[in-house]
Write an enzyme that holds these catalytic residues in place. Structure first.
Site, mmCIF file in Angstrom:
data_model
loop_
_atom_site.group_PDB
_atom_site.id
_atom_site.type_symbol
_atom_site.label_atom_id
_atom_site.label_comp_id
_atom_site.label_asym_id
_atom_site.label_seq_id
_atom_site.Cartn_x
_atom_site.Cartn_y
_atom_site.Cartn_z
ATOM 1 N N CYS A 135 1.526 2.835 -5.154
ATOM 2 C CA CYS A 135 2.015 4.246 -5.359
ATOM 3 C C CYS A 135 3.197 4.479 -4.528
ATOM 4 C CB CYS A 135 1.081 5.270 -5.043
ATOM 5 S SG CYS A 135 1.356 6.830 -5.164
ATOM 6 N N CYS A 138 3.422 7.810 -2.683
ATOM 7 C CA CYS A 138 2.574 7.793 -1.571
ATOM 8 C C CYS A 138 3.126 7.119 -0.421
ATOM 9 C CB CYS A 138 0.990 7.450 -1.918
ATOM 10 S SG CYS A 138 0.203 7.944 -3.615
ATOM 11 N N ASP A 139 3.651 6.014 -0.603
ATOM 12 C CA ASP A 139 4.225 5.342 0.351
ATOM 13 C C ASP A 139 5.539 4.741 0.612
ATOM 14 O OD1 ASP A 139 1.393 4.899 1.205
ATOM 15 O OD2 ASP A 139 1.092 3.339 -0.032
#
Length: 312
Positions: A135, A138-139
Site C-alpha cells: 500500500c 499507507c507506507d
C-alpha cells in the site's frame, strides 16, 4: 433465538456492495451489508479518482467512498462490521453466520472483492513492515527521498509508482515482461515521469536485508543473468486473488474468479456475485458499481416472483 431477517444480505462493503445496497433500499428491500474491515475496499487506496463519470475534478478514493457510504445509509440500508463464517440454505432462506450472530435472507450477494497477490520469494514475509509494503498511500511517506522499487506492470503498479514519484525522485518500476500491461494513458504517464525508471524483463528472486530491506536479487528473464539491485523499499502490485473462500462450490474461471450470467446470477437461486470477485474482462470502479446495481435489480425481481407465489 430468532435470526435477524433481511430481504437482501450483501457480503462486502466495496463499491459493488454499497451500490447494490443503495439500489435494493430504493426498491424498498431491507438490505444489510456485512464487512469485517470497513467500507471501501481497494478504493480507499486511490489517491486521485479521475476516471469515474461525473466526478470532476478528481477526488481521493477515501472521500469518494465516504460519500458513497453516507448515501447508502441515507437510503435505509444497514452496514455492520463483522466477519462472515459460513453461508448455508437449510430451507427456503439463506442463513449467514458471522462471529457475532446469525442472519437470514431471501437473497444474497457476494461482493467480497480480491486481495493483493504476493511475490512468494525469500525475504518477502520477513520484511513486511520493514521495507516491504502493498500500500503506497499507507507506507509511501516513510520512504520520502529514498530509493523505492515498485514491482508490477499493470494499472495498480503504474498508479502507485506515479504516487511514490511525488515523494522521491528515485522510483524504479520493475516488470517481468517487455512492456507495461497498464492502460495506455496510465503507462505513458509512468514512462514520461522523470522520477521513475522502468526496468523491463526483470524478475524478483529474493528480497535481502538485515533488520530492513537493503536490496533485491533480480534475474533477467531473457538472459537469466542475476544482479543485485539496491533499494530501501519494495512496493508489490502484481495482481489480485479473488476472495472466494465462502463460496468455493461456485464455478470459477482459470484465475479463480466466480462465473455468473449477465444478471449476476449464480447456479443457486437468489445468490448473486458482483465486483472484483466476478469473472469479467474489465475491472474498474464503474464496472463494479454496474455489477452491484444489476445484482440488486435481479434480487428485486426474484423476491417479487416469490411474493407472487405466496399470494396466488
Amino acid at each position: 433465538m430468532e435470526n435477524d431477517f433481511y430481504d437482501f444480505i450483501i457480503i462486502g462493503a466495496g463499491v459493488a456492495g454499497l451500490t447494490a445496497a443503495q439500489y435494493a433500499s430504493r426498491a424498498n428491500l431491507s438490505a444489510l451489508v456485512i464487512d469485517p474491515i470497513s467500507q471501501g475496499g481497494q478504493v480507499e487506496q486511490i489517491i486521485e479518482l479521475e476516471n469515474y463519470p461525473g466526478i470532476y475534478p478528481a477526488i481521493s478514493g477515501f472521500d469518494f467512498i465516504k460519500a458513497m457510504t453516507e448515501q447508502t445509509l441515507s437510503f435505509g440500508a444497514k452496514i455492520i462490521k463483522d466477519s462472515v463464517i459460513s453461508i448455508d440454505k437449510p430451507n427456503d432462506k439463506y442463513l449467514v453466520k458471522t462471529k457475532e450472530k446469525e442472519f437470514e435472507s431471501h437473497t444474497l450477494l457476494i461482493a467480497t472483492g480480491a486481495f493483493r497477490r504476493q511475490l512468494n520469494v525469500p525475504g518477502e514475509n520477513e520484511f513486511v513492515g520493514h521495507g516491504v509494503s502493498y500500500c503506497a498511500t499507507c507506507d509511501g511517506p516513510f520512504f520520502k527521498n529514498r530509493r523505492i522499487a515498485v514491482i508490477g506492470g499493470g494499472d495498480a503498479a503504474c498508479d502507485e509508482a506515479t504516487y511514490l514519484a511525488t515523494l522521491s525522485d528515485k522510483v524504479t518500476l520493475i516488470h517481468r515482461k517487455g512492456q507495461l500491461r497498464a492502460q495506455k494513458g496510465i503507462a505513458e504517464r509512468v514512462l514520461r515521469n522523470p522520477n521513475i525508471t522502468v526496468m523491463f524483463n526483470s524478475i524478483v528472486k529474493e528480497i535481502k536485508g538485515d533488520t530492513v530491506v537493503k536490496s533485491l536479487l533480480l534475474e533477467n528473464s531473457k538472459t537469466h543473468e542475476e544482479s543485485n539491485f539496491e533499494t530501501d523499499g519494495v512496493f508489490v502490485f502484481i495482481g489480485m486473488i479473488p476472495r472466494s473462500e465462502l463460496v468455493e462450490n461456485l464455478p470459477k474461471d482459470e484465475a479463480g474468479y466466480i462465473i455468473t450470467n449477465e444478471k449476476m446470477e449464480t447456479k443457486f437461486p437468489g445468490m448473486y456475485v458482483a465486483g472484483d470477485i466476478r469473472s469479467k474482462s474489465f475491472r474498474q470502479i464503474v464496472t463494479a458499481c454496474a455489477d452491484g446495481a444489476i445484482a440488486a435489480n435481479s434480487a428485486r425481481s426474484y423476491i417479487s416472483e416469490l411474493n407472487e407465489e405466496v399470494y396466488k
